[in-house]
Design an enzyme around this catalytic site. Sequence first.
Site, short mmCIF file in Angstrom:
data_model
loop_
_atom_site.label_atom_id
_atom_site.label_comp_id
_atom_site.label_asym_id
_atom_site.label_seq_id
_atom_site.Cartn_x
_atom_site.Cartn_y
_atom_site.Cartn_z
N TYR A 276 -9.65 7.24 6.00
CA TYR A 276 -10.98 7.60 6.50
C TYR A 276 -10.94 8.85 7.38
O TYR A 276 -11.99 9.43 7.68
CB TYR A 276 -11.61 6.45 7.29
CG TYR A 276 -11.89 5.21 6.45
CD1 TYR A 276 -11.66 5.19 5.08
CD2 TYR A 276 -12.39 4.05 7.03
CE1 TYR A 276 -11.91 4.06 4.33
CE2 TYR A 276 -12.65 2.92 6.28
CZ TYR A 276 -12.40 2.93 4.93
OH TYR A 276 -12.65 1.81 4.18
N LYS B 212 0.78 -1.88 0.47
CA LYS B 212 0.91 -1.72 -0.99
C LYS B 212 2.22 -0.95 -1.20
O LYS B 212 2.25 0.13 -1.81
CB LYS B 212 -0.33 -0.97 -1.51
CG LYS B 212 -0.46 -0.93 -3.01
CD LYS B 212 -0.78 -2.26 -3.63
CE LYS B 212 -0.86 -2.14 -5.15
NZ LYS B 212 -0.87 -3.45 -5.84
N ASP C 247 -3.14 -6.90 -2.77
CA ASP C 247 -3.82 -7.68 -3.82
C ASP C 247 -3.52 -9.17 -3.67
O ASP C 247 -4.41 -10.02 -3.81
CB ASP C 247 -3.47 -7.15 -5.22
CG ASP C 247 -2.05 -6.62 -5.34
OD1 ASP C 247 -1.28 -6.76 -4.36
OD2 ASP C 247 -1.70 -6.08 -6.40
N ASP D 92 -14.08 -8.03 5.58
CA ASP D 92 -15.37 -8.47 5.02
C ASP D 92 -15.15 -9.67 4.09
O ASP D 92 -15.97 -10.59 4.05
CB ASP D 92 -16.06 -7.33 4.26
CG ASP D 92 -16.93 -6.48 5.19
OD1 ASP D 92 -16.73 -6.57 6.42
OD2 ASP D 92 -17.80 -5.75 4.70
#
Length: 366
Positions: free
Chosen positions: A142, A190, A222, A250
């Site tokens: 971000y 990851k 994942d 979330d």
Amino acid sequence: MKTHSIAVLPGDGIGPEVIAEAERALEAAGDRFGIDFTLRRFPVGAAGVAAAGDPFPEETRAAVARADAVLLGAVGDPALDQAPRHLRPESGLLALRAQLGVYANLRPVAVFPALVDRSPLKADRLEGVDVLIVRELTGGLYYGEPRGRDAGGAAAVNTLRYTAAEIKRVARVAFEAAQRRRGHVTSVDKANVLEVSQLWRETVARVGRDYPDVRLDHLYVDTAAMRLVADPRAFDVLLTENMFGDILSDEAAVLVGSLGLLPSASLGEGAGLFEPIHGSAPDIAGRDVANPIGAIATVALLLRHGLGLAEPAGAVERAISLALEQGARTRDIAESGAPALGTREMGERIAGLIAQERQSRASVAP
Ligand code: NAD
């Protein structure tokens, strides 16, 4: 009497509605425990653009720099979705986080026993779920440069970059939190694909050696996403980078039954930033139906982590649980067709319970 100075940034959409109830709770806690708060409001997000042509106006910037803690509602306005990046409400939020240097975002996700039936998961998977997500907040995709669209617009780039120092400082927050909880950190990355994740994993493992009393394990993002819904009790502290944390927190919110229930604290070296995890919810703004519990629970985090006031923090949390046990429900957590309280009524109910709190009871840390 010392006064605690709090910069209140209601923001956009339902932000002002839920923040009014957070202020009511803070004032009730102040009255009950004899603590003086000075609350001053400043615009941010689309409200900042409307007031001063800037999603993080100079006046707000200066107020935040002076405050002991910052209480934020939410930013976001669909009318500005196509605006240039420097005028988007989210740019104001990123600038606010960057100014405060709040690199560690704490999101406690605990299922309220009274709301087990509101979750899409079966009740037997939810009992005792109590996860603290520690998300890196000021680095990663971000913020990374270079970023942007190519001149023709047909290609775009964002940059994922972390330094070992950025990883270390947020990892320490997670390990220290785990020491006060159940002594278990799950670091999510990851590392099978991304070099940044390999650095993340090595660095977290190195920091972990300083905390021999904390069990550390690593999961690919994942697998973590699946396990959060399949076996949420497997997690105590979940540590991860900025974007993975945004998504997983979330997902974890779904366990509790509504986005409107959850608080967050963003901590760095100076004043902390405290906000509910939900956005500005333009679909329900201005209708007195938003759930203020996430914002009120945020007040508890502000009291505990921002001002070191554990006892009133516990009182606010107990008042929320008690209101839910007594059957108080806003529309998002009510059974379909059942009567529901408005934002303000729920806030008044909880503030009333804070006022009746017995000071002698021990507080419960998240
Ligand atoms: P959202 O969180 O605003 O809403 C998602 C859904 O949850 C909506 O259906 C909404 O009605 C519901 N909801 C959210 N909070 C609720 C509450 N307190 N009570 C009852 N229901 C609630 O997410 P979105 O719709 O993806 O985004 C809307 C805007 O908010 C966008 O502009 C987005 O960029 C912004 N946003 C801001 C923040 C922030 O300020 N930190 C976070 C997320 C999204």
